[in-house]
Design a protein around this motif. Structure first.
Motif, PDB file in Angstrom:
ATOM      1  N   VAL A   1       0.994  -1.176   0.033  1.00 27.23           N
ATOM      2  CA  VAL A   1      -0.098   0.080   0.257  1.00 27.23           C
ATOM      3  C   VAL A   1       0.759   1.135  -0.259  1.00 27.23           C
ATOM      4  N   ASN A   2       0.482   2.095  -0.914  1.00 25.85           N
ATOM      5  CA  ASN A   2       1.535   3.217  -1.320  1.00 25.85           C
ATOM      6  C   ASN A   2       3.146   2.979  -0.923  1.00 25.85           C
ATOM      7  N   GLY A   3       3.520   1.838  -1.428  1.00 28.54           N
ATOM      8  CA  GLY A   3       4.859   1.309  -1.456  1.00 28.54           C
ATOM      9  C   GLY A   3       5.304   1.542  -0.071  1.00 28.54           C
ATOM     10  N   GLU A   4       4.893   1.230   0.938  1.00 28.95           N
ATOM     11  CA  GLU A   4       5.324   1.048   2.432  1.00 28.95           C
ATOM     12  C   GLU A   4       6.000  -0.378   2.477  1.00 28.95           C
ATOM     13  N   LYS A   5       6.973  -0.353   3.347  1.00 30.63           N
ATOM     14  CA  LYS A   5       7.913  -1.482   3.748  1.00 30.63           C
ATOM     15  C   LYS A   5       7.100  -1.905   5.087  1.00 30.63           C
TER      16      LYS A   5
ATOM     17  N   TRP B   1      -6.935 -16.573  12.780  1.00 32.94           N
ATOM     18  CA  TRP B   1      -7.811 -17.727  12.102  1.00 32.94           C
ATOM     19  C   TRP B   1      -7.988 -17.361  10.609  1.00 32.94           C
ATOM     20  N   ARG B   2      -8.713 -16.460  10.194  1.00 34.66           N
ATOM     21  CA  ARG B   2      -8.893 -15.719   8.841  1.00 34.66           C
ATOM     22  C   ARG B   2      -8.469 -14.468   8.388  1.00 34.66           C
ATOM     23  N   HIS B   3      -7.674 -14.039   9.067  1.00 34.38           N
ATOM     24  CA  HIS B   3      -7.375 -12.567   8.909  1.00 34.38           C
ATOM     25  C   HIS B   3      -5.886 -12.364   9.222  1.00 34.38           C
ATOM     26  N   THR B   4      -5.416 -11.209   8.629  1.00 32.35           N
ATOM     27  CA  THR B   4      -3.862 -10.710   8.753  1.00 32.35           C
ATOM     28  C   THR B   4      -3.774  -9.522   8.944  1.00 32.35           C
ATOM     29  N   ILE B   5      -2.667  -9.186   9.808  1.00 29.05           N
ATOM     30  CA  ILE B   5      -2.346  -7.862  10.416  1.00 29.05           C
ATOM     31  C   ILE B   5      -0.853  -7.483  10.183  1.00 29.05           C
ATOM     32  N   SER B   6      -0.492  -6.449   9.424  1.00 26.21           N
ATOM     33  CA  SER B   6       0.800  -6.021   9.444  1.00 26.21           C
ATOM     34  C   SER B   6       1.157  -4.445   9.792  1.00 26.21           C
ATOM     35  N   VAL B   7       2.265  -4.406   9.951  1.00 26.12           N
ATOM     36  CA  VAL B   7       2.599  -2.923  10.471  1.00 26.12           C
ATOM     37  C   VAL B   7       3.645  -2.463   9.504  1.00 26.12           C
ATOM     38  N   SER B   8       3.755  -1.316   9.103  1.00 25.77           N
ATOM     39  CA  SER B   8       4.650  -0.869   8.255  1.00 25.77           C
ATOM     40  C   SER B   8       5.793  -0.209   9.131  1.00 25.77           C
ATOM     41  N   SER B   9       6.808   0.179   8.323  1.00 26.02           N
ATOM     42  CA  SER B   9       8.143   0.835   8.945  1.00 26.02           C
ATOM     43  C   SER B   9       7.491   2.199   9.596  1.00 26.02           C
ATOM     44  N   SER B  10       6.764   3.050   8.950  1.00 25.27           N
ATOM     45  CA  SER B  10       6.158   4.262   9.273  1.00 25.27           C
ATOM     46  C   SER B  10       5.129   4.183  10.501  1.00 25.27           C
ATOM     47  N   GLY B  11       4.976   2.891  10.894  1.00 24.19           N
ATOM     48  CA  GLY B  11       3.847   2.902  12.088  1.00 24.19           C
ATOM     49  C   GLY B  11       2.307   2.596  11.714  1.00 24.19           C
ATOM     50  N   ARG B  12       2.333   2.496  10.483  1.00 21.69           N
ATOM     51  CA  ARG B  12       0.991   2.454  10.073  1.00 21.69           C
ATOM     52  C   ARG B  12       0.458   0.657  10.179  1.00 21.69           C
ATOM     53  N   LEU B  13      -0.772   0.571  10.662  1.00 20.30           N
ATOM     54  CA  LEU B  13      -1.301  -0.743  10.587  1.00 20.30           C
ATOM     55  C   LEU B  13      -2.194  -1.030   9.510  1.00 20.30           C
ATOM     56  N   TYR B  14      -2.251  -2.294   8.847  1.00 16.58           N
ATOM     57  CA  TYR B  14      -3.153  -2.592   7.924  1.00 16.58           C
ATOM     58  C   TYR B  14      -3.700  -3.998   8.383  1.00 16.58           C
TER      59      TYR B  14
ATOM     60  N   HIS C   1      -5.710  -2.866   4.018  1.00 15.51           N
ATOM     61  CA  HIS C   1      -6.208  -1.801   4.178  1.00 15.51           C
ATOM     62  C   HIS C   1      -5.940  -0.850   5.634  1.00 15.51           C
ATOM     63  N   LYS C   2      -5.366   0.185   5.630  1.00 15.85           N
ATOM     64  CA  LYS C   2      -4.811   0.965   6.470  1.00 15.85           C
ATOM     65  C   LYS C   2      -5.827   1.205   7.635  1.00 15.85           C
ATOM     66  N   LEU C   3      -5.635   0.884   9.063  1.00 16.12           N
ATOM     67  CA  LEU C   3      -6.558   1.067   9.890  1.00 16.12           C
ATOM     68  C   LEU C   3      -6.775   2.429  10.584  1.00 16.12           C
ATOM     69  N   GLU C   4      -7.447   3.112  10.152  1.00 17.14           N
ATOM     70  CA  GLU C   4      -7.661   4.342  10.510  1.00 17.14           C
ATOM     71  C   GLU C   4      -7.999   4.872  11.956  1.00 17.14           C
ATOM     72  N   ALA C   5      -8.477   3.750  12.780  1.00 20.49           N
ATOM     73  CA  ALA C   5      -8.983   3.903  14.169  1.00 20.49           C
ATOM     74  C   ALA C   5      -7.799   4.409  15.062  1.00 20.49           C
ATOM     75  N   LEU C   6      -6.601   3.747  14.550  1.00 28.30           N
ATOM     76  CA  LEU C   6      -5.366   3.893  15.527  1.00 28.30           C
ATOM     77  C   LEU C   6      -4.418   5.036  15.028  1.00 28.30           C
TER      78      LEU C   6
ATOM     79  N   LYS D   1       1.206   7.379  15.775  1.00 25.77           N
ATOM     80  CA  LYS D   1       2.003   7.650  17.039  1.00 25.77           C
ATOM     81  C   LYS D   1       1.755   6.576  17.759  1.00 25.77           C
ATOM     82  N   PHE D   2       0.707   6.034  17.903  1.00 27.56           N
ATOM     83  CA  PHE D   2       0.495   4.911  19.036  1.00 27.56           C
ATOM     84  C   PHE D   2       1.108   3.580  18.543  1.00 27.56           C
ATOM     85  N   ILE D   3       0.849   3.257  17.140  1.00 23.41           N
ATOM     86  CA  ILE D   3       1.490   2.119  16.550  1.00 23.41           C
ATOM     87  C   ILE D   3       3.064   2.322  16.549  1.00 23.41           C
ATOM     88  N   ARG D   4       3.627   3.384  16.357  1.00 22.16           N
ATOM     89  CA  ARG D   4       4.902   3.261  16.385  1.00 22.16           C
ATOM     90  C   ARG D   4       5.705   3.220  17.676  1.00 22.16           C
ATOM     91  N   GLU D   5       4.845   3.849  18.922  1.00 20.80           N
ATOM     92  CA  GLU D   5       5.346   3.521  20.168  1.00 20.80           C
ATOM     93  C   GLU D   5       5.373   2.210  20.547  1.00 20.80           C
TER      94      GLU D   5
END
Length: 116
Positions: A54-58, A66-79, A101-106, A109-113
């Motif tokens: 997404v947007n070239g993020e690393k 079970w049936r879903h996946t979560i990833s965190v980018s180097s900029s602290g964004r949660l997908y 899809h980027k999780l907008e609810a968090l 800054k919170f994710i980076r911490e």
């Protein structure tokens, strides 16, 4: 396939697997019926396939459930992506998401911490 590619992190769900490589790429394989591989469809994959970023993020971290996946980018964004029958993706809907899809609810800054 991941031959010759350095893997930084590996996560396994009940029916699928995801990996983050040293260069920040994300791969998925296994059962993909709910989009939990992040590859844009509901097909199964017998070998690892690269997820479009997404947007070239690393990515730096990944977790499979079970049936879903979560990833965190180097900029602290949660997908999140995959099955959302119980809103577990956090996007405020019950729709399966076939790509990350980027999780907008968090806040970023919170994710980076959390990952620091």
């Amino acid at each position: 396939m991941l031959q010759g590619i350095a893997v930084k992190m590996l996560a396994a769900g009940a029916e699928h697997t995801a990996a983050v490589t040293e260069d920040g790429s994300l791969y998925g394989w296994g059962w993909g019926r709910y989009g939990n591989l992040g590859l844009g469809d509901r097909n199964d994959r017998l070998v690892p396939e690269k997820v479009s970023m997404v947007n070239g993020e690393k990515m730096v971290m990944v977790a499979c459930r079970w049936r879903h996946t979560i990833s965190v980018s180097s900029s602290g964004r949660l997908y999140t992506y995959g099955w959302s029958k119980y809103c577990q993706l956090g996007h405020g809907d019950f729709e399966d998401h076939l790509v990350p899809h980027k999780l907008e609810a968090l806040s970023d800054k919170f994710i980076r911490e959390v990952i620091s």
